[in-house]
Scaffold this motif. Structure first.
Motif, short mmCIF file in Angstrom:
data_model
loop_
_atom_site.label_atom_id
_atom_site.label_comp_id
_atom_site.label_asym_id
_atom_site.label_seq_id
_atom_site.Cartn_x
_atom_site.Cartn_y
_atom_site.Cartn_z
N LEU B 7 0.83 -1.21 0.00
CA LEU B 7 0.00 0.00 0.00
C LEU B 7 0.87 1.25 0.00
O LEU B 7 0.58 2.22 -0.70
CB LEU B 7 -0.93 0.00 1.22
CG LEU B 7 -2.15 -0.91 1.12
CD1 LEU B 7 -2.84 -1.05 2.46
CD2 LEU B 7 -3.13 -0.36 0.08
N LEU B 10 2.38 1.62 -3.47
CA LEU B 10 1.38 2.08 -4.43
C LEU B 10 1.11 3.57 -4.24
O LEU B 10 1.08 4.34 -5.20
CB LEU B 10 0.08 1.29 -4.26
CG LEU B 10 0.10 -0.15 -4.80
CD1 LEU B 10 -1.07 -0.95 -4.25
CD2 LEU B 10 0.07 -0.13 -6.33
N ALA B 11 0.93 3.99 -2.99
CA ALA B 11 0.67 5.40 -2.71
C ALA B 11 1.85 6.27 -3.15
O ALA B 11 1.66 7.36 -3.68
CB ALA B 11 0.38 5.60 -1.23
N MET B 13 3.89 5.69 -5.59
CA MET B 13 3.93 5.79 -7.05
C MET B 13 2.75 6.59 -7.61
O MET B 13 2.79 7.06 -8.74
CB MET B 13 3.96 4.40 -7.68
CG MET B 13 5.27 3.67 -7.43
SD MET B 13 5.38 2.12 -8.37
CE MET B 13 5.64 2.75 -10.04
N ALA B 14 1.71 6.73 -6.82
CA ALA B 14 0.48 7.37 -7.31
C ALA B 14 0.55 8.89 -7.24
O ALA B 14 -0.42 9.54 -6.83
CB ALA B 14 -0.71 6.85 -6.53
N LEU B 83 6.66 -5.09 -5.68
CA LEU B 83 5.30 -4.59 -5.81
C LEU B 83 4.57 -5.28 -6.96
O LEU B 83 3.41 -5.70 -6.82
CB LEU B 83 5.32 -3.07 -6.03
CG LEU B 83 3.95 -2.43 -6.30
CD1 LEU B 83 3.01 -2.62 -5.12
CD2 LEU B 83 4.10 -0.95 -6.64
#
Lengths: 122, 122
Positions: B7, B10-11, B13-14, B83
């Motif tokens: 998580l 992902l955050a 990279m977002a 990931l």
DNA sequence: TTTCCATTTCAATGATTCTTGAAATATGAT
DNA sequence: ATCATATTTCAAGAATCATTGAAATGGAAA
């Protein structure tokens, strides 16, 4: 996939409730799950589940069809694949270390089972 | 990789600025780039770049080493691979559509070059 | 030591995102 | 029609994240 869409998909996945929803939908393939079932699985109120579901749908990660008064959701594997493809190719320029993590005998997450290609289902 | 770490990754990279930083670091392998160079590349103030850099470092996506007064950052391909591995295995249960996106002759992003396995670099 | 340079840290503000609960919509049953 | 069920929409507030500019830190040179 282009950057804006990849960013949307990454943001959609970067949330524990949405990841739980996604996981439940993966397990429920190919029939899918209704909004109500998903709310229950994710331990969220209908309203909250709906919020996350539309976020996932906006990101293209799930699709929905209405059956009578229920709305059934399904995971869009192609969209997740598109994101993985984006990370590997556009973002990492086909770096071998990253690509290696997709191989059947991979070991990229520290999980010993992964190295042996063991399906987490069994 | 376990969920909390996935998580976080992902955050990390977002975010468009962080994705630009990551991309610049991928292009700058294996020497890496200093914080100042990254700030310039990402068109961010030193303070802003530093903020995003520590976010990426917290997520394990980049590492840093100090050389005199400069701090050089490098992308951690293994973490990105972890990931990708997590998405494919833990999240998607080794779904074939997703795995297919890692193959050399893949076509998962709508980019025709991808289907031919063309390196975007050349 | 003083000064300079690269970078980080901090506090304040602004912007997004998430949660909640109530109200609205859509569909089917009585 | 009326009612019940499934889901979404909306508005308000809470929480988290991002940006800014100023101040602090770490290190090298004069």
């Amino acid at each position: 996939m282009e950057e804006p869409r990849a960013l949307t998909a990454l943001a959609a996945m970067a949330n524990p409730t949405r990841l739980r929803i996604l996981r439940a939908l993966v397990a429920a393939e190919p029939q899918g799950l209704t909004a109500g079932q998903l709310a229950e699985t994710a331990e969220a109120t209908p309203s909250r589940a709906s919020f996350h579901l539309s976020n996932l749908a906006d990101a293209g990660l799930v699709s929905s069809t209405r059956n009578a008064r229920e709305i059934t959701y399904r995971v869009e594997f192609a969209a997740i694949g598109g994101l993985v493809d984006y990370i590997i190719r556009d973002c990492c320029r086909n770096n071998q270390t990253v690509i290696a993590c997709c191989a059947p005998s991979r070991n990229c997450g520290g999980n010993p089972d992964a190295a042996r290609g063991v399906d987490p289902e069994t």
